[in-house]
Every structure is written in C-alpha cells, then in structure tokens.
Design a protein around this motif. Structure first.
Motif, short mmCIF file in Angstrom:
data_model
loop_
_atom_site.label_atom_id
_atom_site.label_comp_id
_atom_site.label_asym_id
_atom_site.label_seq_id
_atom_site.Cartn_x
_atom_site.Cartn_y
_atom_site.Cartn_z
N VAL A 31 26.18 157.66 107.34
CA VAL A 31 26.92 156.67 106.55
C VAL A 31 27.68 157.36 105.42
CG1 VAL A 31 26.72 154.67 105.04
CG2 VAL A 31 25.34 154.81 107.12
N PHE A 35 30.77 158.05 109.17
CA PHE A 35 30.80 157.97 110.63
C PHE A 35 30.77 156.52 111.08
CE2 PHE A 35 28.57 162.36 111.11
CZ PHE A 35 29.71 162.96 110.65
N ASP A 36 31.21 156.27 112.31
CA ASP A 36 31.10 154.91 112.83
C ASP A 36 29.70 154.68 113.40
OD1 ASP A 36 30.92 155.88 115.43
OD2 ASP A 36 33.04 155.59 115.84
N VAL A 37 29.48 153.49 113.95
CA VAL A 37 28.13 153.10 114.35
C VAL A 37 27.56 154.03 115.43
CG1 VAL A 37 29.00 151.42 116.01
CG2 VAL A 37 26.68 151.18 115.12
N ILE A 40 26.47 157.16 113.74
CA ILE A 40 25.19 156.94 113.06
C ILE A 40 24.05 157.06 114.06
CG2 ILE A 40 23.84 155.30 111.70
CD1 ILE A 40 26.47 154.06 110.73
N VAL A 83 19.94 150.76 109.10
CA VAL A 83 20.83 151.41 108.14
C VAL A 83 22.23 150.79 108.22
CG1 VAL A 83 22.02 153.58 107.61
CG2 VAL A 83 19.55 153.56 108.02
N PHE A 84 22.64 150.43 109.44
CA PHE A 84 23.98 149.87 109.61
C PHE A 84 24.16 148.60 108.79
CE2 PHE A 84 27.21 147.33 111.78
CZ PHE A 84 28.23 148.25 111.91
N PHE A 85 23.15 147.71 108.86
CA PHE A 85 23.30 146.43 108.18
C PHE A 85 22.81 146.46 106.73
CE2 PHE A 85 23.29 144.97 112.63
CZ PHE A 85 24.51 144.30 112.61
N PRO A 88 22.92 149.79 101.72
CA PRO A 88 22.68 149.95 100.27
C PRO A 88 21.21 149.77 99.92
CG PRO A 88 24.52 148.46 100.70
CD PRO A 88 23.83 148.68 102.00
N ARG C 207 32.17 150.80 110.95
CA ARG C 207 31.27 151.61 110.13
C ARG C 207 30.24 150.71 109.47
NH1 ARG C 207 35.59 154.08 106.45
NH2 ARG C 207 36.69 152.21 107.16
N ALA C 208 29.31 151.33 108.76
CA ALA C 208 28.20 150.57 108.18
C ALA C 208 28.72 149.46 107.27
CB ALA C 208 27.28 151.50 107.39
N TRP C 209 28.03 148.33 107.28
CA TRP C 209 28.38 147.22 106.40
C TRP C 209 28.09 147.59 104.97
CZ3 TRP C 209 26.65 141.91 108.73
CH2 TRP C 209 27.24 141.78 109.99
N ASN C 210 28.82 146.94 104.05
CA ASN C 210 28.50 147.06 102.64
C ASN C 210 28.58 148.47 102.09
OD1 ASN C 210 27.81 144.30 102.40
ND2 ASN C 210 25.85 144.75 103.39
#
Lengths: 225, 225, 225
Positions: A31, A35-37, A40, A83-85, A88, C207-210
């Motif tokens: 992230v 990088f894209d999903v 990741i 991690v994707f969603f 933070p 890419r990752a959200w947020n």
C-alpha cells in the motif's frame, strides 16, 4: 520424532498465525508503494510464504508446503482484503503488527530449523536454513518492492540476531538431545522477546570498522548534492 | 569419471578459494552500501554460494553443496570478519581481489559445466549452467544491494565472455572426449586470462545498434532534468 | 491424458512462440536500460524462461524444461539478435509485440496450470502456479532491471486478471471433467482477449481504500521535494 514437538493442530495454527502477520507486513508495504490490489496480494503471498518456499526447495520437499496446504495460500489473501479495506486502521495498529511479526520470526526460525534437520541437514546448515526461513520472506518482499532489504540495513533494529539465537538454541537442544515441546517453546520465546527488546531499545548491529569518512553515513545524500 | 578431473582435495581447496574471493567482493559491496555486520555476512554468503545453489537446484542436487559442506558455509564468514575489521586495507588490495575474482570466475564456470553434465544435462545446457554458476552469485549480490547487476551493464569490462569461453571449452572437450585435468585446467586458465585482459584493456561488449540519440547514453540524467 | 490437449508438435510450436515474444519484451527493456549485448541476452532468457523455471522447481520437474529443450534456450537468443540489430524497427512494432505478449500470457497460464495439475498439485495450487508461470518471467525481468515489477504497479493495464481468468477456467474444466483441446483453447482465448481489452481500454485495478492523501499518489515526487 521432531515432528511431534507440538500437536499437529497447534503447530498448524501457529504456522497460520505466523503466515498471517508476515502477510500483513507485505500488504502494508504494498500500500505504501502504491501498488494495486493484485500487487498487494502478490506481496502478501511472497512475504508470508517466501521463506518456507526457499527452505523447502533447498531440502527437496517438493511440492513445497506453500502449494500443498490451502490454508497457507488463503491466509495472505485474507490479509490482503483486510489491508485493502482497512488500511489506515491496520497502520494505526503498527505496534501490534510488529509484536505479531516478532512472534512469526520466533516461530519460523524454530520450525524452519527443525524441518531442515528432519530432512537430514547438518546442525549448522539447519540453523542457517532456519534463519533463512524466518527472514527470507521479508527479503523477497523488499526486493520485489525495489527497496534495499531492511534486513541488511544498519539503521534498522536487530532482526537477524533474534532469529539466529532461536535457531542456535534449537540445534544446541538437538545436539544435546533435549529438544521437546518445552525447549522448542523456549527457543521461540527467546527469539520473540529478543526482537521485542531490540525494537524497544533500538538495538542495532555495528557497521564495518574504519569506514573512511562521516560522508559514508549518508551515501545517497552525499551523491545527491 | 568427470568427477576425477582433479584429486578431490585439490578440487575442494580450489572451490574454497573461489568461494572466499567471491565472498570478499560481496562483503566489500555491503560495506560500500553501509550495511551492518549481518548485512555484510548475508551478502558475502549470497555472492559466494548463490551461483552454485542455483545450479544445484536446477540439476536436482538437493540439498545443495552449499548446505552440506561446512567449509562452503564458513568461508564467507571468514571473509566477513576480515572485511569488517580490515575494510580499508582490503579495499586497497582491490586489484588483488579482482585477480582472485577472475580466478573464481574461471574455476566456477568449468566446475559448474562439468557438474551439470555429470547430472545428465545436454552440452548446451551444461555450458549455460556453467555460466550461471560463475555469474549467478554476483547477480544475486547486486539484486540484494538494489543495484543494476554489473553483469548486465555496458560500462563494465567483459565478465560474461570469459565465462562463456571457459564453459564452451569444457563442452567441446566433452564432445570430443578429451576432457581431463589438463584440458580442464586450460579452460580455467583461458577464462582467467581473458578476464584479466578484459580488465587491463577495458574491453566492453557492444550495445544495440541504432539507439536513437546520444541522450540514451545517460538515461537517468536525461530524465532528472 | 492432460498431456494430450494439443498434439505435441502444436503444443511445442505454441510454447516456442510464447517464449519468443516474452524474450522480445525482455530484450527491449534491456535496450532501454542501455545494457550491452550480453545483458540483452540474459534479460531475454530470464523473461522467456523464468516463469516456467519457477513452476518446474516447485513441482519437482528437474532438470526444468528450459534446460532440456534446446529450442527453449535458443529462441531468446534469436530474439536477442533481432532486437540487437533491428531495435528501432522492433520498437515501432510495439503494438504487435503487445499482442503477442498477450498471446504468450494466455498460453502460459493455461499450460502452466495443466502441467502443475499433472504433477499432482491441488486445483487452487495449480491455478496459482499457472499464474506464476505466466507472470513470473516478467517479474524477474523487472527485478534484474532494478525496476518495480510492472505487474505490481497500479498505473499499468490489467495483467494478472486475464491470467487468473485463464487459469481458473482450466481448473474449473478439470473439476467438471471437461478439459480438452477445445476448452483449453477457449481458456487461452479468454485470457488473450481480456488482456487485449485491458490494453485497449486501459482497465486498471483499484488501489487500497482510504489512502490518506493525494500526496501518496506520487510518493517519489513527494519525498524529493
């Protein structure tokens, strides 16, 4: 005999935990590198399974466990989704991630050493391969992310030493025929606690003596000017 | 039969010398990259053993020699200690290191080719694997140090060609059934001398024809402006 | 049985085409990176054979096909010669190269999955290894060229998804016992067309959200200031 250090289900559960936290560290770096999903997911898989894959190729255990155990393969995907969603929120728990990563380090250096010895390697080679199992995934992660492996950098807290201590404890126990669930657990714990202390007190390893000038402290900046 | 090119003890001593000098080159790069002592040791091990490890995995010789021969493993650690404490002195002997590195190159391309053929590979594949044995460790060293492998760069003196000549000499000798200690030694010597000459006279390999502009000579600078 | 999806000679010819176009993409990157002729050859070989090599090591098919089939080894050298002498013309045909690369992607993900299953891997593991066969060479190419693998970057058109679709189609056909030359061809075609569409319409993965700020869009620039 060595296989039965822990009951299989306990061992397997511990393995999955180690794989999961290593995958989290890979996904977080992905992230940060934007990088894209799929990037990741790849980095999560490589970080989590790379060390064990290397070990299995070396000892001739093919196909490697990473490709025969579905749980090993799916765990990093779970980490990727998380991690994707929730990136933070996962970052905010960096301290917790570090603790789990330390646990994974301790666990993998011990199981890696034990498995290598089971496959007939000598004591020193088994310890070396245990170390490679524990740190190999992280090195592959950094190479794929096009960064200098944090394992090699002087400005990072000790990472190899705890794994070396854990692996060495295991081969000493084997040598003196005292390896069992208790001493194995102690080896995991030793590596784990040592890594926690290294992070807490920022223990670092020395660089070469007599480097010629202070300029070499910051090679990139020096060249950039 | 091919195993007995040299007496085993001579062969082993030569292997250790090659491993040692490759390890020195890895350790020196690690110091230049400002790695800590463990980073130095890792880079020394990888540089010294990486090429042979790759060869052994390809031909199915597991566990690889790097993990069964304690001397192979310890030699890079000796190199690490030496470079760690005496780094400026070792750097001052760079010319000597280069000569030994050339010797390692010659030796590894010949023994790599021979071992691959022993394991049943064809002549071309054996030569390719001999080349990979000789240059593989250096490529891994540069990848871990996050640099473009010096093997691939046009602004470095010929490195692949001497190894190709050595490996090709060996497969020609095998083809015409004249491989023995003498012709093997000649192949090592040919690669060794060729590399020395390449360094002395800065022989370089050509780049692609018709590259479009002189700007492409310095791609990084061009983009930076 | 699975071996006979296509007649061996058709299969072999298709393999050589896939290897050739992957080699072209490796050689072109090498020219852009200003490598010499040996660097071009190495990058062509690695790009073309890396994915299959990884697959063969994992499933224990040693020595890998890359080292037993002379055609596999020579094809990248032909690509090297072509790019070396005709580089500007090859670049001008980039669109054609991309189409062939898409064909290679489709072909390799299907044959990789099939071969992995033939060697006894499970369905999920076979699909994963098919994906690795298709994209592995490109990742190795980028790592050797010291670049972030284009597979991982968000600003590149979808590359993994078409391969995943192709590999998944194959394992579904195996699962429901309908894998034959026709369905295999359909899987190749699906991956191929999907990749062409992804390039035509610049489909990208999220890419990752947020992610926290727009600054993270351009991490390099942000740090440089």
């Amino acid at each position: 005999m060595l296989h039965d250090l822990f009951t299989p289900s306990v061992q397997h559960a511990l393995d999955l935990v180690g794989i999961f936290v290593f995958a989290i560290s890979g996904a977080l770096l992905a992230v940060r590198k934007n990088f894209d999903v799929f990037g990741i997911a790849v980095l999560a898989e490589v970080t989590a399974l790379g060390g064990g894959l290397f070990r299995d190729l070396i000892i001739g255990a093919v196909p490697p466990a990473a490709f025969t155990d579905l749980g090993y393969f799916l765990m990093p995907l779970v980490a990727t989704v998380l991690v994707f969603f929730l990136h933070p929120h996962v970052e905010r728990t960096q301290a917790a991630v570090n603790v789990f990563d330390a646990a994974g380090l301790g666990l993998f250096c011990v199981t890696g050493t034990t498995k290598a010895y089971d496959y007939g390697l000598g004591l020193t080679a088994s310890a070396a391969l245990g170390l490679a199992t524990a740190v190999g995934g992280g090195v592959l992660r950094d190479v794929l992310a096009n960064e200098v492996p944090s394992l090699l950098r002087w400005d990072r807290d000790l990472y190899a030493v705890p794994a070396i201590v854990g692996a060495t404890t295991v081969v000493l126990c084997i040598r003196f025929d005292t390896l069992n669930a208790f001493t194995s657990g102690a080896a995991v714990l030793a590596a784990f606690v040592l890594r926690l202390l290294a992070m807490r007190y920022h223990w670092r390893a020395p660089r070469a003596w007599n480097r010629r000038s202070s300029a070499s402290e910051e090679p990139e900046k020096a060249t950039a000017q």
